[in-house]
Motif scaffolding. Structure first.
Motif, PDB file in Angstrom:
ATOM      1  N   ILE A  27      44.054  44.532  51.131  1.00 37.80           N
ATOM      2  CA  ILE A  27      43.565  43.669  50.226  1.00 37.80           C
ATOM      3  C   ILE A  27      43.962  44.164  48.927  1.00 37.80           C
ATOM      4  N   THR A  28      44.413  43.507  48.222  1.00 33.16           N
ATOM      5  CA  THR A  28      44.905  43.829  46.561  1.00 33.16           C
ATOM      6  C   THR A  28      43.967  43.090  45.655  1.00 33.16           C
ATOM      7  N   ASN A  29      43.883  43.700  44.674  1.00 36.93           N
ATOM      8  CA  ASN A  29      43.300  43.202  43.454  1.00 36.93           C
ATOM      9  C   ASN A  29      41.842  42.755  43.501  1.00 36.93           C
ATOM     10  N   THR A  30      41.278  43.522  44.309  1.00 39.56           N
ATOM     11  CA  THR A  30      39.664  43.354  44.424  1.00 39.56           C
ATOM     12  C   THR A  30      39.159  44.619  44.347  1.00 39.56           C
ATOM     13  N   GLN A  31      37.719  44.432  43.975  1.00 35.58           N
ATOM     14  CA  GLN A  31      36.868  45.717  43.893  1.00 35.58           C
ATOM     15  C   GLN A  31      35.342  45.141  44.465  1.00 35.58           C
ATOM     16  N   ILE A  32      34.758  45.907  45.376  1.00 33.13           N
ATOM     17  CA  ILE A  32      33.500  45.724  45.839  1.00 33.13           C
ATOM     18  C   ILE A  32      32.532  46.327  44.722  1.00 33.13           C
ATOM     19  N   VAL A  33      31.700  45.504  43.879  1.00 37.34           N
ATOM     20  CA  VAL A  33      30.848  46.039  42.909  1.00 37.34           C
ATOM     21  C   VAL A  33      29.644  46.327  43.376  1.00 37.34           C
TER      22      VAL A  33
END
Ligand code: GRF
Length: 200
Positions: A27-33
């Motif tokens: 998974i790229t370009n993703t952040q779990i906030v």
């Protein structure tokens, strides 16, 4: 960067698959906030905390009534300012006010091939019990947009899994998670994050 808030209720194996996917580059370009659970005992909260991800419980038990719980849940989701909300084993049926606030920005993983074995009463092991009871030979998992119905929104990804002789609900649940859920949920997030899958 796609910011995602993940809502959980239990063991968090789907959350773990997302965290692992981000860590290994699937998974790229993703952040779990942020991670939110309605269940203070959800092991998923520990999984998030172990990864340094803000993890909170918003429990219906802490509110006078359901509406106050829903309002608190919505405020907590908004506090993370996510682009999308991912329901990963989340056992709360979201009220219209939340679905509207995140119209076409909420996705869910369901452990069957929708429209089979979904809707009211079909969650967790109950899905696999019904699959075995009916005697179907193929089941699987579905990622879909949440639209206010129960497991009723637009289907985004599906993956089939064979039912095998001697399967029990637990054995089948594990196979569906390993072979389908933990693959298509990360895949859907990565595609959304990289513009390959549009939610509206
Ligand atoms: C699993 O049955 C999964 O199919 C469904 O919720 C249950 C728990 O998932 N989506 P998790 O381990 O908490 O991700």
């Amino acid at each position: 960067m796609l910011k995602i808030c993940v809502c959980v209720s239990g063991g968090g194996t789907n959350l773990q698959a997302i965290m692992d996917g981000i860590a290994d580059g699937a998974i790229t370009n993703t952040q779990i906030v942020g991670v939110i659970s309605n269940n203070k005992n959800a092991y998923a909260l520990e999984r998030a905390a172990d990864h340094g991800i803000p993890a909170v419980c918003v429990s219906p038990k802490d509110y006078e009534d359901r509406e106050q719980f829903y309002d608190a849940l919505l405020e907590r989701v908004k506090s993370f300012q996510p682009d999308i909300v991912v329901l990963a084993g989340f056992l709360v049926n979201l009220p219209e006010k939340i679905v509207k606030e995140y119209q076409n920005r909420i996705i869910n993983i369901h452990p069957s091939l929708i429209p089979s074995f979904c809707g009211v009463g079909y969650y967790g092991l109950k899905v696999h019990e019904a699959v075995l009871q009916r005697g179907v030979k193929v089941t699987g998992a579905t990622v879909h947009v949440v639209d206010g119905g129960i497991d009723a929104g637009r289907i985004l990804l599906q993956k089939a899994v064979c039912v095998e002789e001697g399967d029990t609900p637990k054995i089948l649940q594990q196979r569906v998670m390993e072979q389908a859920e933990w693959k298509i949920l990360p895949e859907a997030i990565d595609k959304i994050a990289n513009g390959k899958l549009l939610l509206d």
